[in-house]
Design a protein around this motif. Structure first.
Motif, short mmCIF file in Angstrom:
data_model
loop_
_atom_site.label_atom_id
_atom_site.label_comp_id
_atom_site.label_asym_id
_atom_site.label_seq_id
_atom_site.Cartn_x
_atom_site.Cartn_y
_atom_site.Cartn_z
N HIS A 46 -1.33 -16.06 -83.10
CA HIS A 46 -0.07 -16.03 -83.86
C HIS A 46 1.18 -15.77 -83.03
O HIS A 46 2.23 -15.44 -83.61
N ARG A 49 4.15 -17.67 -84.29
CA ARG A 49 4.57 -17.19 -85.61
C ARG A 49 5.40 -15.91 -85.49
O ARG A 49 6.28 -15.64 -86.30
N LEU A 50 5.12 -15.09 -84.47
CA LEU A 50 5.76 -13.79 -84.32
C LEU A 50 7.03 -13.82 -83.47
O LEU A 50 7.91 -12.99 -83.66
N ILE A 55 9.71 -8.12 -87.80
CA ILE A 55 8.39 -7.64 -88.19
C ILE A 55 8.45 -6.17 -88.61
O ILE A 55 9.31 -5.42 -88.20
N ASP A 126 9.96 -10.71 -91.76
CA ASP A 126 9.30 -12.01 -91.93
C ASP A 126 7.79 -11.83 -91.91
O ASP A 126 7.05 -12.57 -92.56
N ILE A 127 7.34 -10.87 -91.11
CA ILE A 127 5.91 -10.61 -90.90
C ILE A 127 5.67 -9.11 -91.10
O ILE A 127 6.45 -8.29 -90.64
N ILE A 166 -2.28 -9.83 -91.49
CA ILE A 166 -0.98 -10.40 -91.14
C ILE A 166 -0.42 -11.06 -92.39
O ILE A 166 -1.02 -11.99 -92.93
N GLU A 168 2.96 -12.85 -94.27
CA GLU A 168 4.18 -13.59 -93.92
C GLU A 168 4.99 -13.87 -95.18
O GLU A 168 4.45 -14.24 -96.21
#
Length: 172
Positions: A46, A49-50, A55, A126-127, A166, A168
């Motif tokens: 990920h 994605r991160l 976060i 977002d995460i 995780i 999202e």
């Protein structure tokens, strides 16, 4: 004079302390703060994605959240890098028979709950990384804030890696 056993007695606590320092501080420093298998697995799946995202981390495990943000350039979207105040307060409640201590620990829990939901609304991560072992407990804990359901509704779980969930936020 002191017998050999009496002279060795002070060495046992000293050796135990040195062992704890080595295992808890020196060994991790030698290995590096980024040498955690769970974090490496999350990065392998990920990292894109991160990277550069906002976060939050709802886990008592700093070795996941703190280095992961540094490696990916993520921005913190929470006042807590990890939930040590919650873990400490829950342990205090479980270990104490003193009503005043339990009351103070409960106040800490309520403050942390408010902060987490405030940050979820205002900082809009977002995460979110959630310790799988803690996920149900945190859900129940956060559900008692009437704002939580609406604030968490845009999130869906995208993966679970070594017990770390995780989540999202859906694109708007």
């Amino acid at each position: 004079g002191l017998s050999l056993t009496e002279r060795k007695r002070p060495l046992v606590p000293a050796l135990a302390l040195l062992t704890a320092i080595y295992l808890g501080v020196v060994n991790p420093l030698v290995k590096g703060v980024y040498d955690h298998p769970e974090m490496q697995l999350i990065l392998a799946s990920h990292q894109d994605r991160l990277e550069g995202r906002r976060i939050a981390s709802w886990t008592p495990r700093i070795e996941i959240s703190f280095p992961l943000a540094n490696v990916t350039g993520a921005q913190w979207a929470s006042r807590y890098a990890y939930l040590w105040p919650l873990s400490g307060a829950l342990q205090t409640i479980a270990a104490s028979d003193d009503p005043q201590v339990k009351k103070e620990a409960t106040q800490i829990i309520e403050t942390v709950r408010g902060h987490i939901v405030d940050d979820l609304i205002a900082l809009r991560p977002d995460i979110i990384l959630i310790s799988g072992a803690e996920a149900e407990k945190y859900g129940i804990f956060l559900d008692t804030d009437p704002r939580f359901d609406a604030a968490f509704a845009p999130f869906s779980r995208v993966d679970v890696i070594e017990g770390i969930e995780i989540w999202e936020r859906a694109a708007e």
